[in-house]
Write a protein that holds these residues in place. Structure first.
Motif, PDB file in Angstrom:
ATOM      1  N   MET A 235      41.824 -17.135  60.012  1.00 49.53           N
ATOM      2  CA  MET A 235      41.192 -17.924  61.058  1.00 49.53           C
ATOM      3  C   MET A 235      39.742 -17.480  61.256  1.00 49.53           C
ATOM      4  O   MET A 235      38.827 -18.304  61.413  1.00 49.53           O
ATOM      5  CB  MET A 235      41.969 -17.803  62.369  1.00 49.53           C
ATOM      6  N   ALA A 236      39.535 -16.154  61.241  1.00 52.07           N
ATOM      7  CA  ALA A 236      38.170 -15.640  61.382  1.00 52.07           C
ATOM      8  C   ALA A 236      37.308 -16.069  60.207  1.00 52.07           C
ATOM      9  O   ALA A 236      36.145 -16.441  60.366  1.00 52.07           O
ATOM     10  CB  ALA A 236      38.204 -14.116  61.484  1.00 52.07           C
ATOM     11  N   LEU A 237      37.902 -16.034  59.002  1.00 52.57           N
ATOM     12  CA  LEU A 237      37.172 -16.463  57.812  1.00 52.57           C
ATOM     13  C   LEU A 237      36.833 -17.944  57.892  1.00 52.57           C
ATOM     14  O   LEU A 237      35.747 -18.372  57.486  1.00 52.57           O
ATOM     15  CB  LEU A 237      38.012 -16.176  56.562  1.00 52.57           C
ATOM     16  N   GLY A 238      37.764 -18.744  58.441  1.00 53.82           N
ATOM     17  CA  GLY A 238      37.508 -20.173  58.585  1.00 53.82           C
ATOM     18  C   GLY A 238      36.344 -20.440  59.526  1.00 53.82           C
ATOM     19  O   GLY A 238      35.471 -21.261  59.248  1.00 53.82           O
TER      20      GLY A 238
ATOM     21  N   ASN B 288      32.086  -4.455  62.071  1.00 55.20           N
ATOM     22  CA  ASN B 288      31.571  -5.824  62.194  1.00 55.20           C
ATOM     23  C   ASN B 288      32.662  -6.770  62.663  1.00 55.20           C
ATOM     24  O   ASN B 288      32.394  -7.752  63.360  1.00 55.20           O
ATOM     25  CB  ASN B 288      30.995  -6.290  60.850  1.00 55.20           C
ATOM     26  N   GLN B 289      33.907  -6.482  62.259  1.00 50.13           N
ATOM     27  CA  GLN B 289      35.032  -7.299  62.718  1.00 50.13           C
ATOM     28  C   GLN B 289      35.216  -7.138  64.229  1.00 50.13           C
ATOM     29  O   GLN B 289      35.548  -8.099  64.934  1.00 50.13           O
ATOM     30  CB  GLN B 289      36.303  -6.891  61.981  1.00 50.13           C
ATOM     31  N   VAL B 290      34.983  -5.937  64.751  1.00 46.73           N
ATOM     32  CA  VAL B 290      35.065  -5.704  66.193  1.00 46.73           C
ATOM     33  C   VAL B 290      34.014  -6.524  66.926  1.00 46.73           C
ATOM     34  O   VAL B 290      34.316  -7.224  67.899  1.00 46.73           O
ATOM     35  CB  VAL B 290      34.885  -4.199  66.508  1.00 46.73           C
ATOM     36  N   TRP B 291      32.749  -6.453  66.445  1.00 42.17           N
ATOM     37  CA  TRP B 291      31.677  -7.218  67.109  1.00 42.17           C
ATOM     38  C   TRP B 291      31.998  -8.710  67.066  1.00 42.17           C
ATOM     39  O   TRP B 291      31.788  -9.426  68.053  1.00 42.17           O
ATOM     40  CB  TRP B 291      30.328  -6.953  66.448  1.00 42.17           C
ATOM     41  N   THR B 292      32.520  -9.173  65.924  1.00 42.95           N
ATOM     42  CA  THR B 292      32.847 -10.594  65.786  1.00 42.95           C
ATOM     43  C   THR B 292      33.910 -11.013  66.796  1.00 42.95           C
ATOM     44  O   THR B 292      33.780 -12.040  67.477  1.00 42.95           O
ATOM     45  CB  THR B 292      33.332 -10.904  64.364  1.00 42.95           C
ATOM     46  N   ASN B 293      34.986 -10.238  66.908  1.00 42.39           N
ATOM     47  CA  ASN B 293      36.072 -10.584  67.830  1.00 42.39           C
ATOM     48  C   ASN B 293      35.579 -10.630  69.278  1.00 42.39           C
ATOM     49  O   ASN B 293      35.901 -11.561  70.034  1.00 42.39           O
ATOM     50  CB  ASN B 293      37.209  -9.574  67.706  1.00 42.39           C
ATOM     51  N   LEU B 294      34.798  -9.630  69.674  1.00 39.87           N
ATOM     52  CA  LEU B 294      34.352  -9.560  71.065  1.00 39.87           C
ATOM     53  C   LEU B 294      33.358 -10.676  71.396  1.00 39.87           C
ATOM     54  O   LEU B 294      33.443 -11.304  72.460  1.00 39.87           O
ATOM     55  CB  LEU B 294      33.723  -8.188  71.343  1.00 39.87           C
ATOM     56  N   ILE B 295      32.419 -10.932  70.485  1.00 40.49           N
ATOM     57  CA  ILE B 295      31.434 -11.993  70.729  1.00 40.49           C
ATOM     58  C   ILE B 295      32.110 -13.362  70.713  1.00 40.49           C
ATOM     59  O   ILE B 295      31.828 -14.231  71.542  1.00 40.49           O
ATOM     60  CB  ILE B 295      30.302 -11.915  69.683  1.00 40.49           C
TER      61      ILE B 295
ATOM     62  N   GLY C  24      46.416 -13.765  69.198  1.00 44.49           N
ATOM     63  CA  GLY C  24      46.639 -12.650  70.106  1.00 44.49           C
ATOM     64  C   GLY C  24      46.493 -11.305  69.437  1.00 44.49           C
ATOM     65  O   GLY C  24      46.956 -10.296  69.966  1.00 44.49           O
ATOM     66  N   LEU C  25      45.846 -11.270  68.260  1.00 43.94           N
ATOM     67  CA  LEU C  25      45.689 -10.007  67.536  1.00 43.94           C
ATOM     68  C   LEU C  25      44.240  -9.534  67.475  1.00 43.94           C
ATOM     69  O   LEU C  25      43.983  -8.422  67.036  1.00 43.94           O
ATOM     70  CB  LEU C  25      46.232 -10.152  66.112  1.00 43.94           C
TER      71      LEU C  25
ATOM     72  N   SER D 172      27.816  -2.543  74.847  1.00 47.38           N
ATOM     73  CA  SER D 172      28.398  -3.371  75.907  1.00 47.38           C
ATOM     74  C   SER D 172      28.172  -4.842  75.576  1.00 47.38           C
ATOM     75  O   SER D 172      27.056  -5.237  75.225  1.00 47.38           O
ATOM     76  CB  SER D 172      27.763  -3.050  77.265  1.00 47.38           C
ATOM     77  N   ILE D 173      29.225  -5.628  75.657  1.00 46.08           N
ATOM     78  CA  ILE D 173      29.153  -7.072  75.436  1.00 46.08           C
ATOM     79  C   ILE D 173      29.564  -7.749  76.736  1.00 46.08           C
ATOM     80  O   ILE D 173      30.710  -7.616  77.179  1.00 46.08           O
ATOM     81  CB  ILE D 173      30.040  -7.486  74.254  1.00 46.08           C
ATOM     82  N   ILE D 174      28.609  -8.458  77.344  1.00 47.13           N
ATOM     83  CA  ILE D 174      28.777  -8.966  78.703  1.00 47.13           C
ATOM     84  C   ILE D 174      28.607 -10.480  78.711  1.00 47.13           C
ATOM     85  O   ILE D 174      27.636 -10.997  78.153  1.00 47.13           O
ATOM     86  CB  ILE D 174      27.730  -8.328  79.646  1.00 47.13           C
ATOM     87  N   ASP D 175      29.549 -11.172  79.320  1.00 43.08           N
ATOM     88  CA  ASP D 175      29.419 -12.628  79.477  1.00 43.08           C
ATOM     89  C   ASP D 175      29.586 -13.007  80.932  1.00 43.08           C
ATOM     90  O   ASP D 175      30.136 -12.241  81.722  1.00 43.08           O
ATOM     91  CB  ASP D 175      30.432 -13.370  78.595  1.00 43.08           C
ATOM     92  N   ASN D 176      29.084 -14.181  81.277  1.00 39.36           N
ATOM     93  CA  ASN D 176      29.191 -14.648  82.668  1.00 39.36           C
ATOM     94  C   ASN D 176      30.235 -15.752  82.796  1.00 39.36           C
ATOM     95  O   ASN D 176      30.066 -16.697  83.561  1.00 39.36           O
ATOM     96  CB  ASN D 176      27.830 -15.120  83.191  1.00 39.36           C
TER      97      ASN D 176
END
Length: 465
Positions: free
Chosen positions: A148-151, A363-370, A430-431, A399-403
């Motif tokens: 799914m991430a690759l897609g 990079n996978q961590v940054w991708t998931n959080l963003i 959910g993973l 820190s990754i912050i959203d409103n």
């Protein structure tokens, strides 16, 4: 209903080492059930109220993704499913549908506690089934999460590459047509008689304009006013193509004072030919710059993908600037940010020391959080994503912050659990956060969340040493 014997139960791989008397107890305390084709043993979201042993028939297990069923496996006779001892899952997360008429043996959940206290080997066998099931399902869902991430990555990347590629094709075509007009202009210029000093002035002045990077930043009204003034000047001096010339000259920072300088070095009859020749060179320069910028964008994207996946390196930890991976991730996800009208704020402490990390995994961590942050802000006005880096004791802190609307307090403790998701069915497995958490732990780091309505903050801490 088929009469279930202890011999048949012993033929089931999971029960081969269970004593006969315990299998007899299981059969005596179970209930028969028949499913017709299209009937469900259970559906997503329904409570699991029994352990099911398939006696005969076939059932397919699947989950829904984007309103389409994704098949997991087909249950054959002898397969055990449903609730199992010590399982935390009390509700179904998938669908189980009969493909043909099927016979089931159902052991009710109310008798699980009695079994645990009185039938040790039977309980042990069912726990072993549960651990195998979790392992296989987790492996499959992790793979699905990656796909799914690759897609998402490939869709955004294809869109980002298409824009500069199309710009290059358009620019090259326009440049070819433009160059076909150059001979006429060249012929007009060659017929002009100018002194060597005047030719040198025109040449040096034009190339100085081409090399200058100090282009004016004008508002639409300012640009329009300057173009109108220049068109009037050009018309007063009988210069052909005044509107086109004025547009290009204003863009390159040429003023009426500069035009007066050109005028002082040539005869009135030569002015139109020379200014049109200069204009053609400026247009050529602009087209080449557009092609160059589009090509650089493609090179940047390809470089970002290469670094993002770390495809040319081993998966060992390497000392690196934490910002490199974040910037590459943002380059890859630029399309999604732009599509979601998300304002990006980058607040980096560039004095941070390098850290030893597995680059592709982080990079996978940054991708998931963003990606989660952008999804959370979907449909909201004035969406803002802030990424901040700083030193926190002996760690680098990202820190990754959203409103967005925030994460409800009653589920904040569960968001890192495997398979837990607040997204619609088919939108996520959910993973993502579970995988991110595992990766950060591999780096002896920590990941935390703090969320209230209007502000959600994920903090990732990675030890410097």
């Amino acid at each position: 209903m088929v009469n279930i014997s202890t011999e048949w139960l012993q033929s089931v791989e999971a029960f081969k080492d269970v004593p006969v008397e315990q299998l007899r107890w299981l059969a005596e305390n179970s209930e028969p059930k028949t499913l017709l084709p299209g009937d469900f043993m259970f559906k997503t979201g329904e409570p699991l109220n029994a352990t099911y042993i398939l006696i005969s028939g076939k059932l397919r297990l699947y989950y829904m993704q984007n309103n389409d069923p994704v098949e997991i496996t087909v249950m054959e006779a002898g397969t055990i499913s449903g609730y199992l001892p010590f399982s935390r899952g009390m509700t179904a997360t998938i669908y189980s549908e009969a493909m043909v008429e099927s016979q089931l043996m159902c052991f009710p959940i109310e008798k699980i506690d009695v079994m645990i206290h009185t039938q040790f080997e039977l309980t042990q066998a069912l726990v072993h089934v549960m651990t195998n099931r979790v392992r296989e399902y987790t492996t499959m869902m992790r793979q699905n999460e990656k796909m799914m991430a690759l897609g998402k990555l490939s869709a955004g990347l294809a869109h980002e590459l298409n824009n500069p590629a199309a710009a290059i094709v358009r620019g090259a075509s326009s440049l070819r047509k433009h160059l076909q007009l150059m001979p006429d202009t060249f012929q007009e210029v060659m017929s002009i008689k100018m002194t060597p000093e005047d030719v040198t002035f025109v040449k040096d002045k034009m190339f100085a304009i081409l090399k200058s990077t100090d282009r004016p930043k004008l508002t639409m009204m300012e640009r329009g006013a300057k173009e109108d003034d220049m068109v009037n000047w050009l018309d007063d001096h009988d210069v052909a193509n005044g509107v086109e010339i004025a547009e290009n000259f204003v863009e390159f920072g040429i003023t009426i004072d500069i035009l007066e300088e050109f005028k002082s070095h040539m005869s009135p009859n030569s002015l139109s030919a020379v200014l049109n020749w200069i204009d053609k060179n400026l247009v050529t320069e602009r087209m080449v710059l557009d092609i160059e910028e589009a090509s650089a964008r493609i090179v940047k994207l390809v470089g970002s993908v290469k670094t993002f996946t770390h495809m040319d390196q081993s998966h060992d930890k390497r000392l690196t600037d934490i910002h490199d991976g974040i910037r590459n991730t943002l380059n890859i996800m630029e399309y999604k940010l732009r599509k979601g009208h998300v304002q990006l704020i980058e607040n980096y402490d560039t004095s941070l020391p390098p850290v030893s990390i597995m680059i592709g995994e982080m990079n996978q961590v940054w991708t998931n959080l963003i990606d989660n942050a952008v999804d959370a802000m979907q449909g909201r006005e004035n969406s803002t994503l802030e990424i901040k880096t700083e030193k926190d004791g002996t760690c680098v802190k990202v820190s990754i912050i959203d409103n967005g609307p925030g994460i409800p307090e009653n589920i904040q403790s569960r968001i890192f659990d495997p398979f837990f998701t607040t997204k619609e069915i088919g939108k996520g497995t959910g993973l993502g956060l579970d995988i991110s958490c595992q990766i950060v732990k591999q780096h002896h780091g920590n990941i935390k969340v703090n969320s209230v309505p209007g502000k959600t903050l994920f903090s990732v801490l990675i030890p410097i040493h």
